[in-house]
Scaffold this motif. Sequence first.
Motif, PDB file in Angstrom:
ATOM      1  N   MET A 133     -26.015  47.340  95.452  1.00  0.00           N
ATOM      2  CA  MET A 133     -26.722  46.204  94.856  1.00  0.00           C
ATOM      3  C   MET A 133     -28.095  46.668  94.377  1.00  0.00           C
ATOM      4  O   MET A 133     -28.811  47.357  95.099  1.00  0.00           O
ATOM      5  CB  MET A 133     -26.865  45.071  95.877  1.00  0.00           C
ATOM      6  N   SER A 134     -28.458  46.289  93.181  1.00  0.00           N
ATOM      7  CA  SER A 134     -29.734  46.712  92.601  1.00  0.00           C
ATOM      8  C   SER A 134     -30.894  45.975  93.261  1.00  0.00           C
ATOM      9  O   SER A 134     -30.722  44.888  93.828  1.00  0.00           O
ATOM     10  CB  SER A 134     -29.730  46.434  91.103  1.00  0.00           C
ATOM     11  N   PRO A 135     -32.118  46.538  93.179  1.00  0.00           N
ATOM     12  CA  PRO A 135     -33.278  45.857  93.769  1.00  0.00           C
ATOM     13  C   PRO A 135     -33.512  44.475  93.177  1.00  0.00           C
ATOM     14  O   PRO A 135     -33.875  43.535  93.893  1.00  0.00           O
ATOM     15  CB  PRO A 135     -34.433  46.811  93.460  1.00  0.00           C
ATOM     16  N   ASN A 136     -33.304  44.304  91.862  1.00  0.00           N
ATOM     17  CA  ASN A 136     -33.513  42.987  91.242  1.00  0.00           C
ATOM     18  C   ASN A 136     -32.514  41.960  91.773  1.00  0.00           C
ATOM     19  O   ASN A 136     -32.859  40.799  92.011  1.00  0.00           O
ATOM     20  CB  ASN A 136     -33.393  43.105  89.724  1.00  0.00           C
ATOM     21  N   ALA A 137     -31.265  42.406  91.965  1.00  0.00           N
ATOM     22  CA  ALA A 137     -30.261  41.490  92.505  1.00  0.00           C
ATOM     23  C   ALA A 137     -30.600  41.080  93.930  1.00  0.00           C
ATOM     24  O   ALA A 137     -30.391  39.932  94.323  1.00  0.00           O
ATOM     25  CB  ALA A 137     -28.880  42.147  92.452  1.00  0.00           C
ATOM     26  N   ARG A 138     -31.141  41.993  94.701  1.00  0.00           N
ATOM     27  CA  ARG A 138     -31.539  41.662  96.068  1.00  0.00           C
ATOM     28  C   ARG A 138     -32.668  40.633  96.075  1.00  0.00           C
ATOM     29  O   ARG A 138     -32.692  39.721  96.902  1.00  0.00           O
ATOM     30  CB  ARG A 138     -31.972  42.924  96.809  1.00  0.00           C
ATOM     31  N   ILE A 139     -33.609  40.782  95.157  1.00  0.00           N
ATOM     32  CA  ILE A 139     -34.716  39.833  95.076  1.00  0.00           C
ATOM     33  C   ILE A 139     -34.208  38.443  94.701  1.00  0.00           C
ATOM     34  O   ILE A 139     -34.632  37.428  95.262  1.00  0.00           O
ATOM     35  CB  ILE A 139     -35.766  40.334  94.068  1.00  0.00           C
ATOM     36  N   VAL A 140     -33.281  38.411  93.751  1.00  0.00           N
ATOM     37  CA  VAL A 140     -32.715  37.125  93.350  1.00  0.00           C
ATOM     38  C   VAL A 140     -31.967  36.481  94.512  1.00  0.00           C
ATOM     39  O   VAL A 140     -32.088  35.272  94.772  1.00  0.00           O
ATOM     40  CB  VAL A 140     -31.779  37.314  92.135  1.00  0.00           C
TER      41      VAL A 140
END
Length: 258
Positions: A1-8
């Motif tokens: 999972m990408s960092p942006n997806a984790r933030i979302v």
Amino acid sequence: MSPNARIVLLALAGLALLPGAAAVIAGLPPFGSTIAQYGERINAVAPEARHVANMVSAINFDLRGLDTLGEEFMLLAAITGTVVLLRGRRGEGNTERAMRRPGRAVIPRSEAVVLACRIAGPLTALFGLYVVLHATVTPGGGFQGGVILASGTLLIYLGEGYAGWRDAIRSHWLDALEGGGALLFALCGLAPMLTGAAFMQNILPLGTFRDLFSGGLMLVENLGVALAVTGGFTQLFLEFMEETREAREPEEPGEESA
């Protein structure tokens, strides 16, 4: 999972929990309000029935001791998971040398820092023992004292350096403390059943009110918590320290057999 997806995902989870958190906060009693009926009842009954002056210990180790046992194994599971995760990435080996980043100067510890840590270390450990031993008399107990004892071990690192830390702190000792403390707490529940009593029912003399050794079985349960918390938190410190270790040099072909 990408960092942006984790933030979302984190943001969505926060929004989902926000209404519940707001409802709980809105339902809190006003600051300075009178104590709840449950607390008043504990204050009225526990000193005479359990011979303890610290009502928090009476609740944690007696009135709701089964809940505390569950929390103890939650801590054990959390620390075990952390250890498995970190060791699974770097391996089981260890070294007494800390990592050195290229281009970053290593600033030696001043004599003042070394002296302060050597003085504060024993005093911190002594205060931690005081908090553990006075669990049934004054505010404190095995958990609070165990955290203080574990925090005191960090003074070894600050005062003696990484090599001194690794020489004094042994992982297998910490495993025995953590697991042994949790086992001792569980046995405090099972042992009374051998005598025909209920699970975790007090079967020891209660002692004298406001005396250091009052509370009966609470003293043994408190000791188990102190051992588990001291070993568990120090284990966490050790594992994160090990993340900064210097990697061993790869062995030359045939070196192992030689």
